[in-house]
Scaffold this motif. Structure first.
Motif, PDB file in Angstrom:
ATOM      1  N   LYS A  75       0.842  -1.197   0.000  1.00  0.00           N
ATOM      2  CA  LYS A  75       0.000   0.000   0.000  1.00  0.00           C
ATOM      3  C   LYS A  75       0.877   1.247   0.000  1.00  0.00           C
ATOM      4  O   LYS A  75       1.800   1.376   0.810  1.00  0.00           O
ATOM      5  CB  LYS A  75      -0.905  -0.005   1.236  1.00  0.00           C
ATOM      6  CG  LYS A  75      -2.043  -0.990   1.113  1.00  0.00           C
ATOM      7  CD  LYS A  75      -3.008  -0.840   2.265  1.00  0.00           C
ATOM      8  CE  LYS A  75      -4.178  -1.807   2.067  1.00  0.00           C
ATOM      9  NZ  LYS A  75      -5.033  -1.844   3.252  1.00  0.00           N
ATOM     10  N   LEU A  76       0.615   2.158  -0.908  1.00  0.00           N
ATOM     11  CA  LEU A  76       1.392   3.404  -0.987  1.00  0.00           C
ATOM     12  C   LEU A  76       0.549   4.527  -0.396  1.00  0.00           C
ATOM     13  O   LEU A  76      -0.617   4.701  -0.771  1.00  0.00           O
ATOM     14  CB  LEU A  76       1.744   3.713  -2.442  1.00  0.00           C
ATOM     15  CG  LEU A  76       2.575   2.653  -3.172  1.00  0.00           C
ATOM     16  CD1 LEU A  76       2.802   3.033  -4.619  1.00  0.00           C
ATOM     17  CD2 LEU A  76       3.907   2.437  -2.472  1.00  0.00           C
ATOM     18  N   GLU A  77       1.108   5.255   0.581  1.00  0.00           N
ATOM     19  CA  GLU A  77       0.352   6.342   1.225  1.00  0.00           C
ATOM     20  C   GLU A  77       0.841   7.683   0.719  1.00  0.00           C
ATOM     21  O   GLU A  77       2.046   7.903   0.539  1.00  0.00           O
ATOM     22  CB  GLU A  77       0.521   6.252   2.734  1.00  0.00           C
ATOM     23  CG  GLU A  77      -0.181   5.041   3.321  1.00  0.00           C
ATOM     24  CD  GLU A  77       0.002   4.953   4.818  1.00  0.00           C
ATOM     25  OE1 GLU A  77       0.254   5.993   5.445  1.00  0.00           O
ATOM     26  OE2 GLU A  77      -0.095   3.816   5.337  1.00  0.00           O
ATOM     27  N   ARG A  78      -0.088   8.581   0.487  1.00  0.00           N
ATOM     28  CA  ARG A  78       0.221   9.905  -0.013  1.00  0.00           C
ATOM     29  C   ARG A  78       1.117  10.625   0.993  1.00  0.00           C
ATOM     30  O   ARG A  78       0.900  10.544   2.189  1.00  0.00           O
ATOM     31  CB  ARG A  78      -1.085  10.680  -0.212  1.00  0.00           C
ATOM     32  CG  ARG A  78      -0.924  12.020  -0.918  1.00  0.00           C
ATOM     33  CD  ARG A  78      -2.263  12.711  -0.984  1.00  0.00           C
ATOM     34  NE  ARG A  78      -3.217  12.011  -1.808  1.00  0.00           N
ATOM     35  CZ  ARG A  78      -3.304  12.190  -3.135  1.00  0.00           C
ATOM     36  NH1 ARG A  78      -2.519  13.041  -3.731  1.00  0.00           N
ATOM     37  NH2 ARG A  78      -4.177  11.520  -3.811  1.00  0.00           N
ATOM     38  N   GLY A  79       2.107  11.361   0.548  1.00  0.00           N
ATOM     39  CA  GLY A  79       2.966  12.161   1.411  1.00  0.00           C
ATOM     40  C   GLY A  79       4.210  11.437   1.885  1.00  0.00           C
ATOM     41  O   GLY A  79       5.158  12.046   2.344  1.00  0.00           O
ATOM     42  N   ASP A  97       7.672   9.279   1.364  1.00  0.00           N
ATOM     43  CA  ASP A  97       8.674   9.109   0.302  1.00  0.00           C
ATOM     44  C   ASP A  97       8.808   7.612   0.022  1.00  0.00           C
ATOM     45  O   ASP A  97       9.405   6.866   0.788  1.00  0.00           O
ATOM     46  CB  ASP A  97      10.006   9.690   0.757  1.00  0.00           C
ATOM     47  CG  ASP A  97      11.063   9.605  -0.336  1.00  0.00           C
ATOM     48  OD1 ASP A  97      10.733   9.092  -1.433  1.00  0.00           O
ATOM     49  OD2 ASP A  97      12.212  10.002  -0.082  1.00  0.00           O
ATOM     50  N   TRP A  98       8.192   7.136  -1.067  1.00  0.00           N
ATOM     51  CA  TRP A  98       8.149   5.695  -1.335  1.00  0.00           C
ATOM     52  C   TRP A  98       9.468   5.152  -1.865  1.00  0.00           C
ATOM     53  O   TRP A  98       9.663   3.964  -2.011  1.00  0.00           O
ATOM     54  CB  TRP A  98       7.004   5.372  -2.317  1.00  0.00           C
ATOM     55  CG  TRP A  98       7.043   6.205  -3.578  1.00  0.00           C
ATOM     56  CD1 TRP A  98       6.459   7.403  -3.774  1.00  0.00           C
ATOM     57  CD2 TRP A  98       7.723   5.867  -4.776  1.00  0.00           C
ATOM     58  NE1 TRP A  98       6.702   7.880  -5.000  1.00  0.00           N
ATOM     59  CE2 TRP A  98       7.496   6.925  -5.674  1.00  0.00           C
ATOM     60  CE3 TRP A  98       8.498   4.800  -5.191  1.00  0.00           C
ATOM     61  CZ2 TRP A  98       8.028   6.955  -6.943  1.00  0.00           C
ATOM     62  CZ3 TRP A  98       9.010   4.834  -6.468  1.00  0.00           C
ATOM     63  CH2 TRP A  98       8.784   5.901  -7.337  1.00  0.00           C
TER      64      TRP A  98
END
Lengths: 107, 174
Positions: free
Chosen positions: A97-101, A103-104
């Motif tokens: 899951k990628l969360e907004r904000g 740094d992925w």
């Protein structure tokens, strides 16, 4: 091959014989009688075949049909199995899951 | 080199028919037929023509059958169950079997390889380790013996009519 009976037998058995020798052998009534006896004996052997021999002969075509049916079933099964992958994508075994904000890219 | 599977499909009927007549028992004939082709599969198939392969397969069958018959004679308490022919021909089949049993072993072999398995004189010679002339002579003697022993049944066969019918050795006959 000098015995006239042997010439007649060879002829009845599908072997190559000297036509003159055969003609000579069949010109004798005993030779003709021998030919008829030989054919009758052959038929006696064929009509007295034990039952299991006839059964076995009949079973071989059935085995061929059974083998063909099994091959068709195997092909059908393989097609059914592989078609599952074409209809829908495989189920995921890990979800990221990628969360907004955030740094992925790491760190 | 011939494929063992091809040899099996080409000769299983002929081998089974020959062994059935020779040993007189369906189960024994089935086991022996299986043994013949196990040997064919296990051993290297010799490089030879189709005709030579057929003779080779029948030589194996003959040797196994002779061993089987020898072993059977050594077991005096064994009960022999002879398979029955189709009911209408039971008496005829019994007379033929009796006449075959009365023949010397080589003559019986040569006759059955010709009439039950459909082998040519050359193939029989190879399978039985005889010359073609010897095959011709043995076959003639066997037929003369059977002709004398089966005069009655053969007369019935005359009444029904006779025709030229040959075994092709590959399992098809009328």
């Amino acid at each position: 091959m000098t015995d006239p009976f042997e010439v007649i037998a060879a002829f009845a058995d599908g072997e190559r014989v000297d036509p003159d020798a055969l003609k000579g052998a069949l010109s004798d009534p005993e030779g003709r009688q021998y030919l008829v006896d030989l054919l009758a004996l052959r038929q006696v052997v064929q009509v007295t075949e034990p039952e299991h021999i006839a059964r076995t002969r009949a079973r071989f075509p059935r085995l061929r049909w059974a083998a063909a049916a099994m091959l068709l079933l195997a092909l059908g099964g393989a097609l059914l199995y592989t078609s599952q992958f074409f209809d829908r994508p495989p189920a995921p075994d890990r979800i990221v899951k990628l969360e907004r904000g955030l740094d992925w890219r790491g760190n | 080199m011939a494929d063992a599977n091809l040899l099996f499909s080409a000769h299983r009927d002929g081998v089974f028919r020959y062994l059935s007549r020779l040993v007189g028992q369906a189960e024994a004939a089935r086991d022996l037929t299986q043994d013949v082709f196990l040997r064919v599969v296990r051993g290297p198939v010799p490089q030879a023509t189709d005709v030579e392969h057929r003779a080779w397969v029948f030589a194996i069958a003959r040797n196994l059958a002779l061993n089987h018959l020898r072993d059977r004679r050594r077991r005096p308490n064994t009960v022999e169950l002879t398979d029955t022919a189709r009911p209408a021909t039971q008496e005829l089949a019994a007379a033929l079997q009796q006449a075959l049993d009365a023949l010397p072993a080589v003559e019986r072999d040569v006759f059955l390889l010709r009439e039950s398995a459909g082998l040519s004189y050359g193939e029989i010679a190879t399978a039985c380790e005889l010359t073609v002339d010897a095959v011709r002579m043995r076959l003639h003697r066997a037929r003369t013996g059977l002709r004398a022993a089966l005069a009655g049944p053969m007369a019935d066969q005359w009444a029904r009519g006779v025709r030229i019918a040959q075994r092709d050795g590959r399992g098809s006959h009328d």
